[in-house]
Design a protein around this motif. Structure first.
Motif, PDB file in Angstrom:
ATOM      1  N   VAL A 105      25.924  24.708 -10.400  1.00 25.65           N
ATOM      2  CA  VAL A 105      25.044  25.335  -9.410  1.00 25.65           C
ATOM      3  C   VAL A 105      25.639  26.658  -8.938  1.00 25.65           C
ATOM      4  O   VAL A 105      26.804  26.729  -8.557  1.00 25.65           O
ATOM      5  N   ILE A 106      24.821  27.708  -8.972  1.00 22.55           N
ATOM      6  CA  ILE A 106      25.214  29.001  -8.409  1.00 22.55           C
ATOM      7  C   ILE A 106      24.849  28.997  -6.927  1.00 22.55           C
ATOM      8  O   ILE A 106      23.683  28.849  -6.569  1.00 22.55           O
ATOM      9  N   GLY A 107      25.837  29.138  -6.077  1.00 17.68           N
ATOM     10  CA  GLY A 107      25.581  29.136  -4.647  1.00 17.68           C
ATOM     11  C   GLY A 107      26.692  28.457  -3.882  1.00 17.68           C
ATOM     12  O   GLY A 107      27.701  28.034  -4.464  1.00 17.68           O
ATOM     13  N   PRO A 108      26.536  28.335  -2.563  1.00 22.15           N
ATOM     14  CA  PRO A 108      27.581  27.775  -1.711  1.00 22.15           C
ATOM     15  C   PRO A 108      27.803  26.290  -1.945  1.00 22.15           C
ATOM     16  O   PRO A 108      27.002  25.613  -2.598  1.00 22.15           O
ATOM     17  N   ASP A 109      28.906  25.775  -1.364  1.00 21.19           N
ATOM     18  CA  ASP A 109      29.146  24.339  -1.422  1.00 21.19           C
ATOM     19  C   ASP A 109      28.245  23.623  -0.413  1.00 21.19           C
ATOM     20  O   ASP A 109      27.587  24.243   0.426  1.00 21.19           O
ATOM     21  N   ASP A 110      28.199  22.313  -0.520  1.00 22.42           N
ATOM     22  CA  ASP A 110      27.280  21.518   0.297  1.00 22.42           C
ATOM     23  C   ASP A 110      27.548  21.681   1.789  1.00 22.42           C
ATOM     24  O   ASP A 110      26.609  21.750   2.596  1.00 22.42           O
ATOM     25  N   GLU A 111      28.811  21.717   2.196  1.00 22.86           N
ATOM     26  CA  GLU A 111      29.138  21.819   3.612  1.00 22.86           C
ATOM     27  C   GLU A 111      28.672  23.155   4.185  1.00 22.86           C
ATOM     28  O   GLU A 111      28.158  23.218   5.314  1.00 22.86           O
ATOM     29  N   THR A 112      28.814  24.228   3.425  1.00 19.94           N
ATOM     30  CA  THR A 112      28.368  25.539   3.901  1.00 19.94           C
ATOM     31  C   THR A 112      26.856  25.581   4.029  1.00 19.94           C
ATOM     32  O   THR A 112      26.323  26.151   4.991  1.00 19.94           O
ATOM     33  N   ILE A 113      26.145  24.984   3.093  1.00 20.75           N
ATOM     34  CA  ILE A 113      24.688  24.916   3.198  1.00 20.75           C
ATOM     35  C   ILE A 113      24.292  24.126   4.438  1.00 20.75           C
ATOM     36  O   ILE A 113      23.376  24.512   5.177  1.00 20.75           O
ATOM     37  N   ARG A 114      24.990  23.033   4.713  1.00 17.58           N
ATOM     38  CA  ARG A 114      24.689  22.223   5.899  1.00 17.58           C
ATOM     39  C   ARG A 114      24.868  23.044   7.181  1.00 17.58           C
ATOM     40  O   ARG A 114      24.013  23.008   8.076  1.00 17.58           O
ATOM     41  N   ALA A 236      32.443  45.217   7.083  1.00 17.98           N
ATOM     42  CA  ALA A 236      33.253  44.419   8.002  1.00 17.98           C
ATOM     43  C   ALA A 236      32.504  43.159   8.437  1.00 17.98           C
ATOM     44  O   ALA A 236      33.101  42.073   8.547  1.00 17.98           O
ATOM     45  N   VAL A 237      31.191  43.290   8.693  1.00 20.44           N
ATOM     46  CA  VAL A 237      30.401  42.122   9.063  1.00 20.44           C
ATOM     47  C   VAL A 237      30.367  41.113   7.923  1.00 20.44           C
ATOM     48  O   VAL A 237      30.542  39.904   8.133  1.00 20.44           O
ATOM     49  N   ALA A 238      30.131  41.578   6.709  1.00 19.53           N
ATOM     50  CA  ALA A 238      30.085  40.676   5.556  1.00 19.53           C
ATOM     51  C   ALA A 238      31.396  39.924   5.399  1.00 19.53           C
ATOM     52  O   ALA A 238      31.420  38.702   5.168  1.00 19.53           O
ATOM     53  N   GLU A 239      32.500  40.628   5.525  1.00 18.93           N
ATOM     54  CA  GLU A 239      33.811  39.984   5.378  1.00 18.93           C
ATOM     55  C   GLU A 239      34.075  39.001   6.514  1.00 18.93           C
ATOM     56  O   GLU A 239      34.670  37.937   6.300  1.00 18.93           O
ATOM     57  N   ALA A 240      33.623  39.334   7.724  1.00 21.56           N
ATOM     58  CA  ALA A 240      33.817  38.432   8.857  1.00 21.56           C
ATOM     59  C   ALA A 240      32.989  37.154   8.701  1.00 21.56           C
ATOM     60  O   ALA A 240      33.457  36.055   9.018  1.00 21.56           O
ATOM     61  N   VAL A 241      31.765  37.299   8.200  1.00 21.95           N
ATOM     62  CA  VAL A 241      30.920  36.125   7.986  1.00 21.95           C
ATOM     63  C   VAL A 241      31.540  35.211   6.931  1.00 21.95           C
ATOM     64  O   VAL A 241      31.549  33.981   7.082  1.00 21.95           O
ATOM     65  N   PRO A 246      33.807  30.246   4.624  1.00 20.48           N
ATOM     66  CA  PRO A 246      34.466  30.561   3.342  1.00 20.48           C
ATOM     67  C   PRO A 246      33.844  29.892   2.127  1.00 20.48           C
ATOM     68  O   PRO A 246      34.162  30.254   0.998  1.00 20.48           O
ATOM     69  N   GLY A 247      32.935  28.940   2.344  1.00 18.12           N
ATOM     70  CA  GLY A 247      32.281  28.296   1.211  1.00 18.12           C
ATOM     71  C   GLY A 247      31.105  29.058   0.658  1.00 18.12           C
ATOM     72  O   GLY A 247      30.478  28.628  -0.320  1.00 18.12           O
ATOM     73  N   LEU A 248      30.769  30.211   1.245  1.00 15.09           N
ATOM     74  CA  LEU A 248      29.679  31.031   0.716  1.00 15.09           C
ATOM     75  C   LEU A 248      30.012  31.511  -0.689  1.00 15.09           C
ATOM     76  O   LEU A 248      31.162  31.867  -0.977  1.00 15.09           O
ATOM     77  N   SER A 249      29.007  31.561  -1.537  1.00  8.76           N
ATOM     78  CA  SER A 249      29.234  31.956  -2.930  1.00  8.76           C
ATOM     79  C   SER A 249      27.930  32.463  -3.523  1.00  8.76           C
ATOM     80  O   SER A 249      26.843  32.108  -3.077  1.00  8.76           O
ATOM     81  N   GLY A 250      28.057  33.319  -4.540  1.00 11.15           N
ATOM     82  CA  GLY A 250      26.876  33.882  -5.190  1.00 11.15           C
ATOM     83  C   GLY A 250      26.328  35.047  -4.397  1.00 11.15           C
ATOM     84  O   GLY A 250      27.070  35.804  -3.763  1.00 11.15           O
ATOM     85  N   ILE A 251      25.013  35.215  -4.420  1.00 14.27           N
ATOM     86  CA  ILE A 251      24.343  36.283  -3.683  1.00 14.27           C
ATOM     87  C   ILE A 251      23.613  35.656  -2.502  1.00 14.27           C
ATOM     88  O   ILE A 251      22.816  34.735  -2.677  1.00 14.27           O
ATOM     89  N   PHE A 252      23.884  36.142  -1.305  1.00 14.78           N
ATOM     90  CA  PHE A 252      23.286  35.565  -0.108  1.00 14.78           C
ATOM     91  C   PHE A 252      22.941  36.669   0.883  1.00 14.78           C
ATOM     92  O   PHE A 252      23.266  37.841   0.684  1.00 14.78           O
ATOM     93  N   GLY A 253      22.261  36.287   1.970  1.00 14.26           N
ATOM     94  CA  GLY A 253      21.805  37.267   2.942  1.00 14.26           C
ATOM     95  C   GLY A 253      22.346  37.000   4.335  1.00 14.26           C
ATOM     96  O   GLY A 253      22.650  35.858   4.698  1.00 14.26           O
TER      97      GLY A 253
END
Length: 312
Positions: A105-114, A236-241, A246-253
């Motif tokens: 799966v391309i995208g975040p881990d389950d905990e980050t999605i939650r 800076a905002v992107a890096e702070a988020v 930290p489980g974010l992955s792929g392309i997100f908004g």
């Protein structure tokens, strides 16, 4: 590849034209990008929509078990790229279904999605890293806090059931599961961010067109790469988020309001957003080629992105 709305997720009920439009734009952009990389794309489509050009797609008709169909399709694939609203845990469920079918799966881990699927949990994670408005339950807004306020579902996506209120709402004024936040004045914006292999990259800073009609927020389109990041504040905002999640992955908004004190993060969308539909034209290269396992396919140029308008 599965885009929930156009992929049959709403086949048992009405297909709202606005959601179908947004879904088709994201779906067609991603399918085109994957096909251009030589990827064989397998998917499903609601039989009330047109089939995607170039992909192998199964039509979803009334009475079909769409979740079983998605699982079967994922089991025949090496990689799954899913796009779904966070509402009602749909993104989490779809991600889990295709992952259990054996696809990468391309995208975040389950905990980050939650976490990202809840405004309350997201705010609790972001508060130590970025400016973000507090979240209250109806009836628990501090008595010294003046309006206006914004009421929305805790697990909503986009402007879904989001309303402006001049006074703090009581428990009886809002449906179950709604939260309240202070209205943040400023310009609506969003960031499209890439996170792969431990590196964060801002792909575009976008201007959102959001209006309030009869107290309800409406999303009318997005200017992809309409904003420049001359002082590095968006990076800076992107890096702070990412530091907060930290489980974010792929392309997100990331949805923002550009207020007097700087960017204020409203929410994190752990998936593709509508801005993806104009991202390739804005960047001048195929953004899907930046995401493993496709990232070896092209070397992206470093040219500044150009402004692309998407109207809804």
């Amino acid at each position: 590849m599965c885009e929930f709305v156009t992929g049959g997720g709403l086949r048992k009920g009405p297909l709202p034209p606005s959601l179908a439009r947004e879904g088709l734009m994201m779906r067609d952009a991603l399918v085109s990008d994957l096909l251009d990389l030589g990827v064989d794309v397998l998917m499903a489509h609601d039989d009330r929509t047109r089939a995607p050009y170039g992909a192998e797609s199964v039509s979803v008709a009334p009475g079909d078990s769409v979740w079983r169909l998605w699982a079967d399709l994922a089991s025949a694939c090496d990689v799954a790229w899913v796009v779904a609203p966070e509402t009602g845990g749909l993104l989490a469920k779809l991600t889990r279904v295709v992952r259990d079918s054996g696809a990468r799966v391309i995208g975040p881990d389950d905990e980050t999605i939650r976490i990202a699927s809840s405004k309350t949990l997201t705010a609790s994670k972001l508060a130590a890293f970025v400016l973000t408005p507090p979240v209250w339950r109806p009836g628990e807004v501090p008595v010294d806090r003046a309006g206006p306020f914004v009421a929305k579902p805790d697990d909503g996506a986009g402007c879904e059931d989001t309303r402006m209120m001049t006074a703090a709402p009581t428990k009886t004024q809002l449906p179950k599961g709604h939260i309240v936040q202070p209205f943040v004045p400023g310009d609506a914006a969003s960031l499209t961010v890439l996170r792969v292999e431990g590196r964060t990259r801002l792909l575009s800073a976008n201007r959102q067109r959001i209006v309030v009609e009869n107290g309800a927020f409406r999303f009318r389109g997005v200017g992809v790469a309409a904003l420049e990041d001359r002082d590095g504040r968006f990076v800076a905002v992107a890096e702070a988020v990412v530091a907060a999640l930290p489980g974010l992955s792929g392309i997100f908004g990331i949805d923002l309001v550009l207020g007097e004190d700087g960017p204020v993060v409203i929410e994190v969308n752990p998936r593709l957003t509508t801005a993806y539909a104009g991202l390739r034209d804005a960047l001048g290269f195929n953004p899907a080629a930046l995401v493993p396992p496709f990232s070896a396919a092209v070397c992206a140029p470093a040219a500044a992105p150009r402004h692309v308008e998407i109207a809804l």
